[in-house]
Design a protein around this motif. Structure first.
Motif, PDB file in Angstrom:
ATOM      1  N   VAL A 162       0.840  -1.192   0.000  1.00 29.65           N
ATOM      2  CA  VAL A 162       0.000   0.000   0.000  1.00 29.65           C
ATOM      3  C   VAL A 162       0.872   1.236   0.000  1.00 29.65           C
ATOM      4  O   VAL A 162       1.896   1.293   0.689  1.00 29.65           O
ATOM      5  CB  VAL A 162      -0.930   0.028   1.240  1.00 29.65           C
ATOM      6  CG1 VAL A 162      -1.824   1.256   1.214  1.00 29.65           C
ATOM      7  CG2 VAL A 162      -1.767  -1.243   1.317  1.00 29.65           C
ATOM      8  N   SER A 163       0.481   2.249  -0.766  1.00 31.52           N
ATOM      9  CA  SER A 163       1.118   3.559  -0.682  1.00 31.52           C
ATOM     10  C   SER A 163       0.059   4.626  -0.848  1.00 31.52           C
ATOM     11  O   SER A 163      -1.007   4.380  -1.423  1.00 31.52           O
ATOM     12  CB  SER A 163       2.207   3.725  -1.752  1.00 31.52           C
ATOM     13  OG  SER A 163       1.641   3.677  -3.051  1.00 31.52           O
ATOM     14  N   ALA A 164       0.338   5.817  -0.336  1.00 35.86           N
ATOM     15  CA  ALA A 164      -0.581   6.948  -0.439  1.00 35.86           C
ATOM     16  C   ALA A 164      -0.088   7.901  -1.506  1.00 35.86           C
ATOM     17  O   ALA A 164       1.107   8.219  -1.570  1.00 35.86           O
ATOM     18  CB  ALA A 164      -0.691   7.664   0.898  1.00 35.86           C
TER      19      ALA A 164
ATOM     20  N   THR B 152      -0.345  14.705  -2.806  1.00 40.37           N
ATOM     21  CA  THR B 152      -1.388  15.647  -3.216  1.00 40.37           C
ATOM     22  C   THR B 152      -0.853  16.756  -4.094  1.00 40.37           C
ATOM     23  O   THR B 152      -1.606  17.446  -4.763  1.00 40.37           O
ATOM     24  CB  THR B 152      -2.063  16.266  -1.991  1.00 40.37           C
ATOM     25  OG1 THR B 152      -1.055  16.889  -1.172  1.00 40.37           O
ATOM     26  CG2 THR B 152      -2.772  15.192  -1.178  1.00 40.37           C
TER      27      THR B 152
ATOM     28  N   GLY C 181       4.461   8.847  -1.834  1.00 36.61           N
ATOM     29  CA  GLY C 181       4.020   7.524  -1.413  1.00 36.61           C
ATOM     30  C   GLY C 181       5.056   6.804  -0.604  1.00 36.61           C
ATOM     31  O   GLY C 181       6.206   6.681  -1.002  1.00 36.61           O
TER      32      GLY C 181
ATOM     33  N   ASP D 227     -11.341   6.564  -3.226  1.00 31.28           N
ATOM     34  CA  ASP D 227     -10.016   7.076  -2.862  1.00 31.28           C
ATOM     35  C   ASP D 227      -8.890   6.090  -3.125  1.00 31.28           C
ATOM     36  O   ASP D 227      -7.752   6.329  -2.730  1.00 31.28           O
ATOM     37  CB  ASP D 227      -9.997   7.480  -1.384  1.00 31.28           C
ATOM     38  CG  ASP D 227     -10.228   6.280  -0.457  1.00 31.28           C
ATOM     39  OD1 ASP D 227     -10.656   5.219  -0.950  1.00 31.28           O
ATOM     40  OD2 ASP D 227      -9.975   6.418   0.755  1.00 31.28           O
ATOM     41  N   SER D 228      -9.180   4.963  -3.799  1.00 31.22           N
ATOM     42  CA  SER D 228      -8.122   3.966  -3.982  1.00 31.22           C
ATOM     43  C   SER D 228      -8.389   3.092  -5.189  1.00 31.22           C
ATOM     44  O   SER D 228      -9.508   3.040  -5.719  1.00 31.22           O
ATOM     45  CB  SER D 228      -7.992   3.079  -2.731  1.00 31.22           C
ATOM     46  OG  SER D 228      -9.127   2.261  -2.581  1.00 31.22           O
TER      47      SER D 228
ATOM     48  N   VAL E  99      -3.072   1.832  -4.134  1.00 30.24           N
ATOM     49  CA  VAL E  99      -2.778   3.255  -3.990  1.00 30.24           C
ATOM     50  C   VAL E  99      -3.976   3.918  -3.328  1.00 30.24           C
ATOM     51  O   VAL E  99      -5.103   3.812  -3.820  1.00 30.24           O
ATOM     52  CB  VAL E  99      -2.482   3.916  -5.346  1.00 30.24           C
ATOM     53  CG1 VAL E  99      -2.196   5.407  -5.154  1.00 30.24           C
ATOM     54  CG2 VAL E  99      -1.297   3.240  -6.023  1.00 30.24           C
ATOM     55  N   THR E 100      -3.730   4.597  -2.226  1.00 27.68           N
ATOM     56  CA  THR E 100      -4.784   5.293  -1.496  1.00 27.68           C
ATOM     57  C   THR E 100      -4.582   6.800  -1.623  1.00 27.68           C
ATOM     58  O   THR E 100      -3.608   7.267  -2.224  1.00 27.68           O
ATOM     59  CB  THR E 100      -4.779   4.892  -0.014  1.00 27.68           C
ATOM     60  OG1 THR E 100      -3.531   5.302   0.572  1.00 27.68           O
ATOM     61  CG2 THR E 100      -4.940   3.385   0.152  1.00 27.68           C
ATOM     62  N   GLY E 101      -5.504   7.544  -1.057  1.00 29.87           N
ATOM     63  CA  GLY E 101      -5.389   8.998  -1.075  1.00 29.87           C
ATOM     64  C   GLY E 101      -5.691   9.621  -2.420  1.00 29.87           C
ATOM     65  O   GLY E 101      -5.282  10.759  -2.694  1.00 29.87           O
TER      66      GLY E 101
END
Length: 676
Positions: free
Chosen positions: A15-17, A20, A26, A57-58, A109-111
Motif C-alpha cells: 500500500v502507498s498513499a 497531493t 508515497g 479514494d483507492s 494506492v490510497t489517497g
C-alpha cells in the motif's frame, strides 16, 4: 520482520498513499518476505499491467515482472500520475516482486481523488505499457450516468477473442468479469476443433489426465500457467490496461461445476476433498487478479480467502459481488444417485429436485445450510448490503442465473406429436387443421399422455381424448377402427421413453438447483421493499433477460428483480451442450426437435423458442451465442446492449467482431425487461 511487515506479507498487498502535490510520493514500500535474498532488476513486463476494484479514494494496480529465476527478488518501481505523460508523479514507489507470489505485484494506492482518471506504469529493466484507471465517484455524490461492460467465460481453446478489440474502444467507467476467466481443462471434447490460430494448444506443466483424454489443472504451477497463458494475449492486456476490472470467480477457475473443494468430473469425484488443488486455484486467482482482497496461506483450509465484496458509485449504484462456489452445498441430487450429471445437474426431474431439497432442509431443522449457494454468513452479508444500500440501483455480480429454465416434457411431447400428426392428417386424410384446431389436438394429446401408463420404458396411452376429437374434426371419417389402423401406430412409434414425460429443470448447477435459497432471497427483497435490483450474470454461455419471481411455482408469481445474463466471450454455447445431449444420449433422442431441427441441410436452433414457450418470464433468449454486454445506467433506467459476435472465419477473429446487437431496458421501479 516486524508485525506490520508480516501482515503485509501474509496478505501480499502493498500500500502507498498518493501525493497531493507535484513530485513523487508515497510511502509503504514492501521489503518484507521470507528470509533475505538478493534483489536484482527485472527484464520487463510481458503480461502487461492491470487495475481493479476502484473505490472513491483507492485502486489496486497489478503487473508481473519478467526475469525471475525462482530464487532472487526483483526490484520494480511503480509510478502513478494524473497526466498521461507522467509529468506529475503522485506515486513513485519502489516495490519488490517475490518468487513466492510468481513475481506478481499487487499494490493499493490510497489517497486518490474520486471520479478521476489516473495513469500508471512499472519500471524494472525497462518500462511497462502505460495503464489508465479511474476511481469511483464519492459516496452519495449525485451521478447522472454510469457505463460499464461485463464479460464471462473466455475459454482460450475455442472460438475467438475478437470481443476484446471492441471493448477497448468503448468509453467505460469499469469492466466487470463475472467468472470463468480461465478454463482448468485442456484438450476436453468441448475444447477441440474451431479455434483461432493465434491461440496455440496449451500444455499444463503437471495436470491430471481424465478418462476422456482431457487434462485438468491440479497444482499451483498449473493454475499459474493458465493465467500466464491467457494474459499473454495482447487483446486481454489492452482491456486490462484500459479500464479497472472488478472480478469474481465462478467454477472453472478451480473445477467445472465445483462446490467448496470438490470436483465433479465423474460420478464419485465429489466424495473426496481436493483441498490442495482448491488452495492452489485460490492462490493463483489471488496472484493474477487486481482485487482488494486478502489470502491467508497459513490457514490450512480451502476457505483461506474471501472474495465477496461490495462497491458504491455515488448515489446511483451499489455493486454486490458474491462468491457462489467456495461456500455452496453439494448439488441437491447427487451424481452418485442419478448415475451421471444428467439427472443431477442437467435435465433434472423437477419433482425429484423439490423432494430432495425439502428432505435436506428438514434434516437440518429447517436451515438452508445443505441447500445453499451462498452459505449462511455470506447470505446474511448480502442481505445487509442490499438493505443498507443508499443508492438508486442495486447491482448483483451474480455468477449463475437466477432465472427459472424448465421444460414440461409431457406438454413438449404433446406438441411434437401434434405437429407430426397434423401433417399426416393433411397428407393422408386431406384434413387441414387450423391453428385453433391444432391447439385443441395438442391439448387432447397432452391429456392422454398425462393419463398414460408410464410404468414401462415406453408410455402406453389409451388416446381416450385424441381419438374422439379426430372423429369429430373429420366428420366421422376417422372412426375408432380407422384410428387404430391408420393413426395409432404412427403416434406410438413417435413416443419417447417414459422418463421424458416429466417436468425438467435444465440446469441445476445454477439457482434453479437451489430454489429454497432463491425464494428466501427474493422474499427478503420483497418484504423489505428493496427495489431496482438487477443481476449481472454470466456462466451459461447464452444471452437471457427476464424477471426473477418470488416463487416460480406459485399460481401467480410476482416479479421481484431482473436478471441480465451475458453469453461467454468465446466458450461454446448453451445450445451446443444440449444439442450434444440429444445427439448422443439415446434416452433424449426424440427430444431433439425441442433443441434443433434441420432445414435445407442447415441446423435451425429451436432451443431458444422452447425455453420461452415454457418460461414466460424469459423476455429475451439467445442460446447459441458468444459476446459481451454494455450497460448504461441512469437514475431512471438501465439499458443493456447484448453484443453477439460473429463466428470464427478461417482461424481468424472477425473484425468488427459484433454481428448483431440486442438492447433490453429496465425502468426504475419496475422489475421487468423491455426488449427494444
Amino acid at each position: 520482520m516486524d508485525r506490520r511487515q508480516f501482515l503485509k506479507w501474509g496478505s501480499f498487498l502493498t500500500v502507498s498513499a498518493a501525493a497531493t502535490g507535484c513530485g513523487g510520493g508515497g510511502g509503504g514500500s514492501d521489503n518484507s518476505g521470507p528470509g533475505q535474498r538478493q534483489q536484482i532488476a527485472g527484464k520487463g513486463f510481458g503480461l502487461g499491467v492491470a487495475s481493479g476494484d476502484p473505490r472513491p479514494d483507492s485502486v489496486i494496480l497489478w503487473t508481473r515482472v519478467d526475469g525471475g529465476d525462482g530464487a532472487n527478488l526483483l526490484s520494480v518501481t511503480l509510478q502513478l500520475s494524473d497526466r498521461a505523460d507522467f509529468s506529475n508523479l503522485l506515486v513513485n514507489q519502489a516495490l519488490t516482486a517475490y518468487p513466492d507470489w510468481d513475481y506478481t505485484i499487487r499494490h493499493k494506492v490510497t489517497g486518490l481523488a474520486s471520479a478521476t482518471r489516473y495513469y500508471y506504469r512499472f519500471l524494472s529493466g525497462n518500462v511497462s505499457a502505460a495503464g489508465r484507471t479511474k476511481t469511483a465517484p464519492a459516496a452519495g455524490a449525485p451521478l447522472s450516468q454510469l457505463k460499464f461492460a461485463y464479460i464471462t467465460c473466455q475459454d482460450w481453446s475455442v472460438n475467438h477473442w475478437g470481443a476484446f478489440d471492441e471493448l477497448v474502444q468503448q468509453d467505460l467507467d469499469f469492466v466487470m468479469h463475472v467468472g470463468d476467466y480461465i478454463y482448468e481443462t485442456v484438450g476436453a471434447g468441448f475444447q477441440t476443433g474451431n479455434n483461432e490460430t493465434r491461440h496455440p494448444p496449451l500444455k499444463l506443466p503437471n495436470g491430471t489426465p481424465r478418462a476422456d483424454g482431457a487434462v485438468y489443472a491440479t497444482t499451483l504451477a498449473d493454475y499459474r500457467y493458465l493465467y500466464k497463458s491467457y494474459r499473454a494475449d495482447p487483446r486481454i492486456q489492452a482491456l486490462h490496461a484500459s479500464f479497472p476490472v472488478i472480478s469474481i470467480w465462478d467454477d472453472h477457475e478451480f473445477s467445472d461445476d465445483c462446490w467448496q473443494d470438490r470436483q465433479e468430473y465423474s460420478v464419485a469425484d465429489d466424495a473426496t476433498p481436493q483441498t490442495a488443488r482448491r488452495r492452489g486455484a485460490n492462490q493463483a486467482w489471488f496472484e493474477y487478479t487486481p482485487a482488494d482482497v486478502s489470502i491467508n496461506l497459513s490457514n490450512p483450509s480451502f476457505q483461506n480467502i474471501q472474495i465477496y465484496r461490495s462497491f458504491a458509485f455515488g448515489n446511483l449504484a451499489t455493486l454486490v459481488m458474491t462468491d457462489q462456489r467456495l461456500y455452496r452445498s453439494d448439488h441437491i441430487v447427487p451424481e452418485s444417485l442419478a448415475g451421471s450429471e444428467i439427472g443431477s445437474r442437467y435435465f433434472v426431474p423437477k419433482t425429484s429436485l423439490q423432494q430432495m431439497e425439502a428432505a435436506k432442509i428438514a434434516a437440518a431443522g429447517g436451515n438452508l445450510l445443505n441447500v445453499s449457494i451462498l452459505g449462511d454468513t455470506q447470505r446474511a452479508w448480502w442481505q445487509q448490503q442490499m438493505q443498507g444500500a443508499n443508492t438508486a440501483w442495486k447491482l448483483w455480480g451474480n455468477e449463475v442465473s437466477l432465472l427459472r429454465m424448465g421444460v414440461d416434457g409431457t406438454m413438449a411431447v404433446a406438441g411434437l406429436l401434434q405437429q407430426g400428426l397434423s401433417a399426416a392428417l393433411a397428407q393422408g386424410f386431406g384434413l387441414n387443421l387450423g391453428p385453433a384446431q391444432q391447439r385443441q389436438l395438442a391439448g387432447a394429446l397432452y391429456q392422454d399422455l398425462l393419463a398414460a401408463d408410464v410404468s414401462g420404458a415406453t408410455p402406453v396411452p389409451s388416446y381416450a381424448n385424441t381419438q374422439p376429437l379426430l372423429a369429430s374434426l373429420s366428420g366421422g371419417a376417422i372412426s375408432a377402427a380407422v384410428f387404430a389402423a391408420a393413426v395409432k401406430p404412427s403416434l406410438d412409434g413417435n413416443l419417447p421413453p417414459s422418463m421424458l414425460l416429466n417436468q425438467y429443470i435444465l440446469n441445476a448447477d445454477q439457482w434453479d438447483g437451489y430454489n429454497a435459497e432463491r425464494k428466501a432471497l427474493m422474499a427478503f427483497l420483497k418484504n423489505n421493499n428493496i427495489g431496482n435490483v438487477v443481476g449481472i450474470t454470466g456462466d451459461i454461455h447464452a444471452f437471457f433477460a427476464g424477471s426473477v419471481m418470488d416463487d416460480y411455482d406459485a399460481a401467480s408469481p410476482t416479479p421481484v428483480m431482473v436478471d441480465l445474463v451475458t453469453a461467454g466471450v468465446s466458450s461454446n454455447s448453451f445450445f451446443s451442450y444440449f444439442k450434444n445431449v440429444v445427439d448422443t444420449v439415446p434416452a433424449f433422442a426424440k427430444a431433439a426437435p425441442l433443441i434443433y431441427q434441420t432445414a435445407n441441410g442447415q441446423t435451425v436452433n429451436t432451443f431458444s423458442g422452447t425455453l420461452q414457450q415454457f418460461n414466460p418470464w424469459l423476455k429475451y433468449v439467445d442460446t447459441d451465442a458468444q459476446g459481451y454486454a454494455l450497460v448504461t445506467l441512469t437514475p431512471s433506467k438501465l439499458s443493456c446492449a447484448f453484443h453477439k459476435v460473429a463466428k470464427l472465419a478461417n482461424g481468424v477473429a472477425p473484425s468488427p467482431a459484433t454481428a448483431s446487437v440486442q438492447t433490453v431496458e429496465v425502468q426504475a421501479g419496475v422489475p421487468a425487461v423491455n426488449v427494444l
